[in-house]
Design an enzyme around this catalytic site. Structure first.
Site, short mmCIF file in Angstrom:
data_model
loop_
_atom_site.label_atom_id
_atom_site.label_comp_id
_atom_site.label_asym_id
_atom_site.label_seq_id
_atom_site.Cartn_x
_atom_site.Cartn_y
_atom_site.Cartn_z
CE1 TYR A 1 -7.22 11.60 -9.41
CE2 TYR A 1 -7.86 13.45 -10.79
CZ TYR A 1 -7.21 12.24 -10.63
OH TYR A 1 -6.56 11.67 -11.71
CG ASN A 2 -9.65 18.87 -9.22
OD1 ASN A 2 -9.55 17.93 -10.01
ND2 ASN A 2 -10.74 19.60 -9.11
CB ALA A 3 -6.11 19.61 -3.70
CB SER A 4 -4.18 14.70 -4.40
OG SER A 4 -4.89 14.17 -5.51
CE LYS A 5 -3.57 11.85 -9.69
NZ LYS A 5 -2.49 10.84 -9.81
CG ASP B 1 -1.91 1.11 1.27
OD1 ASP B 1 -1.79 2.05 0.45
OD2 ASP B 1 -2.83 1.08 2.12
CB SER C 1 -4.43 14.31 -13.13
OG SER C 1 -5.68 14.52 -13.75
#
Length: 368
Positions: free
Chosen positions: A216-220, A124, A203
């Site tokens: 998701y946007n922030a992490s990418k 993981d 992304s």
């Protein structure tokens, strides 16, 4: 005349006993507004350099036969197809994901495609101890590490204001961001020894933020900036390639994502609403472009290429992008906020059959 005007401004600032930092920043503001003229002069020779470098890379891409490649998120989607592309080139592979059964299937196919040796390591990426363990297992098995492919990812689809507890969605950043940082940190000494390469799968969402995917946007975006920083810090010791793909054939585009409560679900209605009218690229095509870019030492790769035009629109006319997002991703009254205009259009026109690969018509995903 402009320079004289600037000097007068500076003289006035000095006489008024304004701090020197204000004068410096005032000058920098003035210089920045005029730097576009320098950019116009700089761009032609810069693109000559880029074309020359690209031509040289085309002639002599890296031969990865016998080299060792560690791939995270290798049990499905882009990661699975990246494994097959490296296998065809004769690379030795270490495949990492949580689903051991699926990894064994990928490993068997990779061997059939030409990989001389494949190591399966369940793990993981959100757990630092797992990351150290699978890097160590790879080096112990093969004696070296040449390429690290950071591909593991996780998405959420929900309106931010409807999330009951934002802590439930920290796992998106744990997998996407820290799941890139931890393997990279563990692998870096070995990659420096081999003069290897790091691939980071960001992304298009890092630059084109989409509604209902805030975490998701922030992490990418974090992943993208991590890769760019790493490239500057490492110089030429280790190559860094970052991908900013659009919608790609994967379990995510099959409808697998985290709900607003942080639970994993497969919901193709939500998928249709989110993907909307944007075409989905086959995972194999995306993987081909990624492996080619890494082997040629390119800084970045975007699949499909036409997303780069959207990046420019976002940079120079952000209001236009916002307008289109609002049109197609605005909640439709009377359906609890789950349906949006983009989904309505695809249903009415039957466009989904043209815009999506056949594998996405079913909600079946790998379980083991």
């Amino acid at each position: 005349m402009e320079m004289l005007s600037m000097l007068k401004v500076g003289y006035t600032v000095l006489r008024s006993e304004t701090p020197a930092t204000d004068l410096v920043n005032t000058f920098m503001d003035w210089a920045a507004r005029r730097s576009l003229l320098l950019l116009a002069v700089f761009m032609p020779p810069y693109y000559v350099y880029k074309l020359t470098s690209s031509a040289l890379a085309t002639v002599a891409p890296e031969d990865v036969a016998g080299k060792v490649v560690l791939i995270t998120g290798a049990s499905s989607g882009i990661g699975e197809q990246i494994a097959y592309q490296y296998a065809k080139k004769g690379a030795r592979l270490a495949l990492v994901a949580r689903r051991e059964g699926s990894l064994n299937e990928v490993a068997a196919k990779a061997m059939d495609l030409g990989s001389p040796d494949v190591l399966v390591v369940p793990g993981d990426v959100a757990r630092p101890e797992d990351c150290k363990a699978f890097v160590q297992a790879t080096v112990e098995r093969f004696g070296r590490l040449d390429h690290l492919v950071n591909n593991a990812g996780l998405a959420n689809v929900c309106w931010f204001e409807e999330v009951p507890n934002v802590a439930d969605l920290k796992q998106v950043l744990d997998v996407n961001f820290w799941g890139t940082v931890h393997p990279t940190h563990a692998a870096l000494p070995h990659l420096k020894n081999s003069g290897g390469k790091i691939f980071v799968n960001s992304s298009a969402a890092a630059m084109l933020a989409m509604p209902r995917m805030s975490f998701y946007n922030a992490s990418k975006a974090a992943v993208l900036n991590f890769a760019e920083t790493l490239r500057m810090e490492l110089g030429g010791e280790v190559g860094v390639t970052v991908a900013t793909p659009g919608w790609i054939e994967s379990e995510m585009t099959k409808g697998k994502h985290l709900s607003r409560e942080g639970r994993m679900e497969v919901d193709q209605d939500t998928r249709d609403a989110q993907v909307g009218l944007l075409p989905v690229v086959r995972a194999e095509r995306c993987a081909e472009a990624i492996v080619d870019a890494v082997c040629r030492g390119r800084r970045s790769v975007t699949v499909p290429v036409w997303y780069r035009a959207l990046f420019l629109w976002r940079a120079f006319a952000p209001e236009v992008g916002d307008m289109f997002q609002r049109v197609f991703y605005r909640r439709t009254a009377g359906d609890g906020g789950s349906q949006m205009r983009a989904r309505s259009v695809t249903e009415l026109t039957g466009a989904k059959r043209v815009l999506q690969p056949p594998s996405l018509y079913t909600s079946e995903i790998k379980r083991e």
